[in-house]
Motif scaffolding. Structure first.
Motif, short mmCIF file in Angstrom:
data_model
loop_
_atom_site.label_atom_id
_atom_site.label_comp_id
_atom_site.label_asym_id
_atom_site.label_seq_id
_atom_site.Cartn_x
_atom_site.Cartn_y
_atom_site.Cartn_z
N GLN A 1 -5.89 -15.59 -16.78
CA GLN A 1 -6.06 -14.86 -15.68
C GLN A 1 -5.76 -15.25 -14.30
OE1 GLN A 1 -6.92 -11.73 -16.32
NE2 GLN A 1 -7.22 -12.01 -18.60
N SER A 2 -5.42 -16.70 -14.37
CA SER A 2 -5.15 -17.10 -12.96
C SER A 2 -3.99 -16.77 -12.34
CB SER A 2 -5.13 -18.99 -13.18
OG SER A 2 -3.78 -18.92 -13.95
N ARG A 3 -2.93 -16.29 -12.96
CA ARG A 3 -1.97 -15.73 -12.41
C ARG A 3 -2.32 -14.63 -11.25
NH1 ARG A 3 0.13 -17.15 -17.27
NH2 ARG A 3 1.52 -18.71 -17.28
N ARG A 4 -3.15 -13.75 -11.55
CA ARG A 4 -3.61 -12.62 -10.90
C ARG A 4 -4.39 -13.35 -9.63
NH1 ARG A 4 -5.82 -8.09 -14.86
NH2 ARG A 4 -3.84 -7.77 -16.21
N GLN A 5 -4.94 -14.21 -9.86
CA GLN A 5 -5.92 -14.65 -8.78
C GLN A 5 -4.84 -15.70 -7.64
OE1 GLN A 5 -8.86 -17.03 -10.78
NE2 GLN A 5 -9.97 -15.05 -11.73
N LEU A 6 -4.01 -16.39 -8.40
CA LEU A 6 -3.52 -17.48 -7.51
C LEU A 6 -2.12 -16.93 -7.13
CD1 LEU A 6 -4.41 -20.71 -9.69
CD2 LEU A 6 -5.71 -19.33 -7.79
N LEU B 1 -4.15 -22.64 -0.97
CA LEU B 1 -5.39 -22.65 -0.65
C LEU B 1 -6.30 -22.09 -1.77
CD1 LEU B 1 -7.83 -23.45 1.18
CD2 LEU B 1 -7.45 -20.96 2.24
N ALA B 2 -5.68 -21.02 -2.32
CA ALA B 2 -6.41 -20.33 -3.58
C ALA B 2 -6.28 -21.29 -4.79
CB ALA B 2 -5.68 -19.17 -3.92
N CYS B 3 -5.15 -22.12 -4.90
CA CYS B 3 -5.04 -22.97 -6.09
C CYS B 3 -5.95 -24.33 -5.87
CB CYS B 3 -3.49 -23.47 -6.11
SG CYS B 3 -3.20 -24.77 -7.35
N LEU B 4 -6.11 -24.81 -4.68
CA LEU B 4 -7.10 -25.98 -4.40
C LEU B 4 -8.51 -25.49 -4.59
CD1 LEU B 4 -5.25 -27.53 -1.15
CD2 LEU B 4 -5.02 -28.37 -3.66
N SER C 1 -9.42 -23.40 -6.75
CA SER C 1 -9.65 -23.05 -8.03
C SER C 1 -10.03 -24.40 -8.94
CB SER C 1 -8.55 -22.22 -8.84
OG SER C 1 -7.38 -23.06 -8.90
N TRP C 2 -10.43 -25.45 -8.21
CA TRP C 2 -10.38 -26.82 -9.00
C TRP C 2 -11.11 -26.93 -10.12
CZ3 TRP C 2 -14.63 -29.71 -9.22
CH2 TRP C 2 -15.67 -29.44 -8.47
N ARG C 3 -12.32 -26.01 -10.08
CA ARG C 3 -13.10 -26.21 -11.32
C ARG C 3 -12.49 -25.55 -12.50
NH1 ARG C 3 -16.43 -24.76 -6.96
NH2 ARG C 3 -18.43 -25.93 -6.67
N GLN C 4 -12.09 -24.48 -12.30
CA GLN C 4 -11.15 -23.93 -13.52
C GLN C 4 -9.97 -24.53 -13.99
OE1 GLN C 4 -9.99 -19.89 -12.92
NE2 GLN C 4 -8.63 -19.86 -14.69
N SER C 5 -9.01 -24.95 -12.75
CA SER C 5 -8.01 -25.60 -12.90
C SER C 5 -7.96 -27.03 -13.53
CB SER C 5 -7.18 -25.41 -11.96
OG SER C 5 -7.01 -24.13 -11.47
N SER C 6 -9.01 -27.60 -13.20
CA SER C 6 -8.93 -29.08 -13.55
C SER C 6 -8.69 -29.40 -15.07
CB SER C 6 -10.24 -29.83 -12.87
OG SER C 6 -10.20 -30.08 -11.59
N LEU C 7 -9.25 -28.62 -15.87
CA LEU C 7 -9.18 -28.64 -17.31
C LEU C 7 -7.84 -28.35 -17.59
CD1 LEU C 7 -10.43 -28.91 -20.03
CD2 LEU C 7 -11.23 -26.48 -20.17
N ALA C 8 -7.52 -27.35 -17.04
CA ALA C 8 -5.92 -27.05 -17.43
C ALA C 8 -4.96 -28.11 -16.93
CB ALA C 8 -5.53 -25.59 -16.65
N GLY C 9 -5.23 -28.93 -15.88
CA GLY C 9 -4.20 -29.68 -15.49
C GLY C 9 -4.59 -31.12 -16.38
N ALA C 10 -5.78 -31.26 -16.89
CA ALA C 10 -6.02 -32.57 -17.75
C ALA C 10 -5.19 -32.26 -19.17
CB ALA C 10 -7.45 -32.52 -18.29
N ILE C 11 -5.24 -31.07 -19.45
CA ILE C 11 -4.60 -30.51 -21.08
C ILE C 11 -2.98 -30.79 -20.64
CG2 ILE C 11 -4.05 -28.81 -22.40
CD1 ILE C 11 -7.00 -27.83 -22.07
N ALA C 12 -2.77 -30.44 -19.50
CA ALA C 12 -1.30 -30.50 -19.18
C ALA C 12 -0.58 -31.79 -19.07
CB ALA C 12 -0.95 -29.74 -17.87
N ALA C 13 -1.39 -32.88 -18.28
CA ALA C 13 -1.23 -34.10 -18.45
C ALA C 13 -1.02 -34.71 -20.22
CB ALA C 13 -2.22 -34.99 -17.43
N GLY C 14 -2.20 -34.50 -20.84
CA GLY C 14 -1.94 -34.91 -22.47
C GLY C 14 -1.03 -34.35 -22.85
#
Length: 289
Positions: free
Chosen positions: A16-21, A211-214, A216-229
């Motif tokens: 759903q983040s594509r609509r928000q960000l 700004l919208a991306c930054l 969204s850090w609560r939702q996006s941090s998990l996605a970022g952690a998975i992306a790094a791994g």
């Protein structure tokens, strides 16, 4: 296989983040929020002192920068594919990256696919066409009529297949490091380049999406952690076998997405799409046998 599972979970989180960000903000998520976790993996695998002493050849940075740029383009093209007139066709065709990676490996690394890989890629491409046709729900003529979706899907596959090979070429320049060190040094530095380049561009031309991306850090941090791994795991795999084989194994992500659609989102999946998933599973079995 683990990277494909992680990527599927990340896609579910970011559904759903594509609509928000927006297209660019949602693409930036994987880089800016993946960077801290990449640095943590780097410190665990390589260590601070060895990382600070890192001084590779210029050829490494040339391939790394090229691969990083192409991967940014891939994430943006994929975002446009989601907004295309027939996004399912575009997304399915983006999975032709295994075939396109094989072509780049033949050109740049002189690696000729063996019979198993050739069969697996061929069966996988047939499966992708079945799935794309099932999702378009317009028949073959309607599927072929969506020229924009076809172009976006093939371009996304081209970007993903080529940047994977470019990353492999960068890692090959680090012969003095072991397999895990090559993978994390390359993936971490690539994320640094991508976060800086794309962050700077968003600051200049898309400040609202940044700004919208930054925010969204609560939702996006998990996605970022998975992306790094998952990026780290992809890169380890690229060092162990041909890129085309790895990208072919990565097509199991389509099957995992189907399972999420059926069991998590309770969506109805056409029989033709299920048949495509079965073919992909068969192609992976052929590759691993």
């Amino acid at each position: 296989m683990a990277a494909a599972l992680g990527q599927t979970i990340r896609s579910v989180i970011q559904r759903q983040s594509r609509r928000q960000l927006g297209i660019y903000g949602s693409a930036f998520v994987r880089f800016i929020f993946g960077l801290p976790f990449s640095v943590i993996i780097l410190l665990v695998v390589v260590g601070g002192s060895k990382a600070l002493a890192f001084d590779p050849a210029k050829e490494f940075f040339a391939w790394l920068f090229l691969a990083s740029m192409v991967q940014i383009i891939f994430t943006i093209v994929l975002g446009y594919a989601f907004q295309s007139g027939n996004f399912a066709t575009a997304i399915a065709l983006s999975k032709t990256d295994a075939l396109q990676a094989a072509l780049f490996e033949m050109l740049l690394l002189s690696l000729i696919p063996d019979a198993r890989l050739a069969v697996a890629i061929s069966v996988g491409c047939v499966a992708i066409l079945l799935i794309a046709n099932a999702r378009s729900n317009t028949g073959l003529a309607g599927f072929l009529a969506h020229k924009k979706s076809l172009a976006l899907g093939l371009l996304a596959g081209l970007c993903l297949g080529s940047c994977s090979v470019f990353f492999r070429l960068a890692m090959d320049c680090l012969g003095e490091y072991d397999l895990l060190e090559r993978a994390i040094l390359t993936s971490c530095l690539a994320t640094v380049i991508q976060a800086l380049l794309m962050g700077g561009c968003l600051m200049l031309w898309r400040p609202a999406e940044l700004l919208a991306c930054l925010q969204s850090w609560r939702q996006s941090s998990l996605a970022g952690a998975i992306a790094a791994g998952t990026t780290f795991m992809w890169f380890v795999a690229f060092s162990m076998m041909s890129v085309a084989s790895v990208r072919m194994l990565g097509q199991i992500e389509i099957v995992l997405s189907l399972l999420f659609s059926i069991y998590v989102f309770k969506e109805k999946v056409p029989l033709l799409e299920i048949a495509g998933g079965v073919l992909i599973t068969f192609s992976v079995i052929v590759l691993l046998s």
